[in-house]
Enzyme design. Structure first.
Site, PDB file in Angstrom:
ATOM      1  N   GLY A  27     -57.698  11.583  -0.563  1.00  0.00           N
ATOM      2  CA  GLY A  27     -56.260  11.763  -0.451  1.00  0.00           C
ATOM      3  C   GLY A  27     -55.645  10.447  -0.057  1.00  0.00           C
ATOM      4  N   ASN A  28     -54.370  10.313  -0.319  1.00  0.00           N
ATOM      5  CA  ASN A  28     -53.699   9.084   0.074  1.00  0.00           C
ATOM      6  C   ASN A  28     -52.199   9.305   0.101  1.00  0.00           C
ATOM      7  OD1 ASN A  28     -52.973   8.662  -2.883  1.00  0.00           O
ATOM      8  ND2 ASN A  28     -55.196   8.438  -2.973  1.00  0.00           N
ATOM      9  N   HIS A  94     -51.051  12.197  -2.427  1.00  0.00           N
ATOM     10  CA  HIS A  94     -51.985  12.764  -3.405  1.00  0.00           C
ATOM     11  C   HIS A  94     -53.146  13.404  -2.661  1.00  0.00           C
ATOM     12  CE1 HIS A  94     -54.770  13.348  -6.606  1.00  0.00           C
ATOM     13  NE2 HIS A  94     -55.551  12.353  -6.278  1.00  0.00           N
ATOM     14  N   HIS A  96     -56.674  16.423  -3.236  1.00  0.00           N
ATOM     15  CA  HIS A  96     -57.443  17.322  -4.099  1.00  0.00           C
ATOM     16  C   HIS A  96     -57.481  18.698  -3.443  1.00  0.00           C
ATOM     17  CE1 HIS A  96     -59.904  14.237  -6.661  1.00  0.00           C
ATOM     18  NE2 HIS A  96     -58.714  13.766  -6.368  1.00  0.00           N
ATOM     19  N   ASP A 119     -38.318  27.886  -1.442  1.00  0.00           N
ATOM     20  CA  ASP A 119     -37.732  27.176  -0.306  1.00  0.00           C
ATOM     21  C   ASP A 119     -37.919  25.672  -0.443  1.00  0.00           C
ATOM     22  OD1 ASP A 119     -36.901  29.510   0.811  1.00  0.00           O
ATOM     23  OD2 ASP A 119     -38.292  29.498   2.496  1.00  0.00           O
ATOM     24  N   HIS A 167     -57.047  17.308 -12.827  1.00  0.00           N
ATOM     25  CA  HIS A 167     -57.153  16.423 -11.689  1.00  0.00           C
ATOM     26  C   HIS A 167     -56.671  17.135 -10.413  1.00  0.00           C
ATOM     27  CE1 HIS A 167     -56.010  12.173  -9.948  1.00  0.00           C
ATOM     28  NE2 HIS A 167     -56.853  12.840  -9.199  1.00  0.00           N
ATOM     29  N   TYR A 225     -30.262  26.064   7.046  1.00  0.00           N
ATOM     30  CA  TYR A 225     -31.538  26.200   7.751  1.00  0.00           C
ATOM     31  C   TYR A 225     -31.695  25.022   8.707  1.00  0.00           C
ATOM     32  CZ  TYR A 225     -36.548  26.810   8.563  1.00  0.00           C
ATOM     33  OH  TYR A 225     -37.783  27.004   9.152  1.00  0.00           O
TER      34      TYR A 225
END
Lengths: 230, 230, 230, 230
Positions: A27-28, A94, A96, A119, A167, A225
């Protein structure tokens, strides 16, 4: 250089792990300084336990490292492509994450099935077309390209997320934290949609009138909200 | 004797528990010292809380205990069979992780459906044939045999995992830690594949061009993921 | 003002997070003081980490803030509608818990399939009808209306939960804590029902005789569960 | 009185919560002193946080409280029925664990699909018949009756678990701890079986030869798993 943004990007990346949308280094998250045209992003393949604000990498809009000893995320060209084309965003993330990746692997948009989804995402979260064999050479840049292509007729501010076919998800927002927030929300939305699909594969989307109404509770001029002045 | 490897094997076994791919004592990891022809493996049925580097068992390539007061894992003959036949591996791990075991129980390979899979496994993770009644006598050795048989036309370096029919996954790598890492990754890959199958039972594999391209990002001479020099 | 109730409502809201039925700020619980006609409710969009008893908001039965600097939950009109119409309840809770929301998104009641369900809900947990486009103007009040409408021929004391179509669950009880307790129980009941549906989509409800008998173990004059005198 | 057993039963009940097979107070474990004909069991409806060895309740074989200020579990008559009829068992446990309860709600046995199952349960984990309306009067005793009835042609030592139709699982073992251990294992077995069913609803059981062979690794005279002398 960009110390404040480095701190923010570092914290945003940690949030990915705390909320359990990444396993190991998968992830990044990044954030852009629009004035200077510089992007701060996580280094490639460094365990979250070893990250620090100082290890964040600063790149320019061509992907050249401007500061930092480590190599930036391999997905940097995707982030840059999005920053260049989605001019109002300030952060990209990003992951997975499991359920969102399953929808991406199935080459299916996440249908807009209820309030949790609407929402934050004004309509289906789309899935890109597949990359052609010719597009493999510049895998990352072309991944950015098919994302932007998919939003030709969509509002990236209203739907701050996409699934890349075969992906996984990319999300964005006004800064790195909000991009990560959208990754976490997207995973939960993908999860509830998966269960809904399991109960009724002939999924029907929520009525447009309800989608409009709920989205407006949290977004735009009439939003009421939270604690911000309307 | 082999103190450093004992420490590594101990840590690798703990990682199995930390990453929640084992329940109670259901899992084991080992590492080989190729020069001495000795394997360090977890003792059989000892709770993870009671493990220590000193409790790791050293066996020779015939399975004889060379050092250690405890009996080695009952799966030791499987590990040894793999070390003898997959000559470039340095570590082996075994779990009953939930989703990977489900694919094994269904006697199905895990199809290569997307980037999470292809980043670590170059193609489907295969499932062995069933053992025959005649092969029950030497259950563990023959389990090793059907794994190796399954890889006759496959590259065990490129696909460092297998499902044993009606049983569960085995993984391997350059050392015990990497073998365990592959067990954890495999479980997540199996999980996402399960969800993808739930969304679309007529699963289609990812395009070969994308599989090639993604795998090459992390493996081989042109790899550019992480901080190692290319 | 209402210090004791504020403390209870604060604790009840925290319980929503501890039991993992809310993500971020997605949930709210309230309690009513029937004598004074005042309701204590969570403020809108405030992270759980920043909540305190003092931040709870006191509103009257028209929704006007009587005490507190923060804006009350946007769902306040729904809570008030329920308090006005379900005269014996003392607490209300709302979540977007994953499995219950999936049933709501599928527009399906949770069928009464076994003892876990019937220990707390005497029959199916119903799903409301959809709101019409005309009802969007007063979204929250009309959400309350369709809930009450759905219970026209049902006993809200015996079934302290409902699914709002395309949205998620609302629960209630004698106080805020019990309302939250019912939210947590409902999520688990929805989860087991989802799995049961996966095993056998032609779901059959539990026999009425068993439903009657199990419910009576915990509710009414003959109850003998727990430590209270019968 | 029976201080050692109280301590064991207390610890066994806590293990139910640690392993996440109970929510709130939904579960109970007991152990019998066969010589004295006394059973130690968890009190009814007391939160796990408030339990202590001293709060365990001692009952005789008719269910009369012999020691303890609290009321015993409402399921006590089921435990007693099992102790009377399964003469070699020393402990009983009951949960509403999610996946096992789903199989029970679907009125389906858990099919024996692989090694994880056959390591602990020699064949399918059966599901009882439904109770008739006439059997409701003595719900708990008759629950015990249908369990024992179901094992008329089965070996309760080889299959230490059952699903009660429309209810959930009961397990047993040589003591309270092993009964709880079997509850935890059963939930994982039920979970993997659920996923296997999702991948292939036409589930095929594991071959009998493999079932025999795997079960024998851990049970009976030739067992060689763990550290006990063979």
């Amino acid at each position: 250089m960009l110390e404040e943004i480095k701190e923010k990007v570092f914290e945003a990346n940690l949030e990915l792990q705390k909320k359990k949308v990444v396993l190991y280094t998968w992830g990044n998250a990044s954030e852009i300084d629009r004035e200077q045209g510089l992007v701060v992003i996580k280094p490639s393949g460094v365990p979250y336990e070893e990250l620090s604000p100082q290890k964040m990498v600063v790149v320019d809009m061509t992907g050249q490292v401007v500061e930092g000893k480590l190599r930036p995320s391999v997905d940097t060209p995707i982030h840059l492509y999005l920053y260049r084309n989605f001019e109002q965003i300030g952060g990209v993330a990003h992951t997975h994450s499991s359920y969102a990746s399953a929808w991406a692997q199935a080459n299916l948009a996440i249908p807009c099935l209820g309030g949790t989804h609407s929402d934050y995402f004004y309509g289906d979260v789309p899935c890109t077309r597949r990359l052609t064999a010719d597009e493999m050479d510049q895998l990352e840049t072309n991944t950015g390209k098919v994302i932007v292509e998919r939003f030709q007729d969509l509002d990236y501010n209203a739907i701050p997320a996409v699934l890349v076919a075969f992906h996984g998800p990319f999300t964005w927002g006004k800064d790195a934290y909000q991009a990560v927030f959208h990754s976490v929300v997207l995973e939960e939305v993908a999860r509830i949609a998966y269960f809904t699909h399991g109960l009724n594969p002939g999924i029907e989307r929520m009525p447009q009138s309800l989608l409009d109404r709920r989205y407006a509770r949290k977004h735009g001029k009439g939003a009421y909200y939270g604690q911000q002045a309307p």
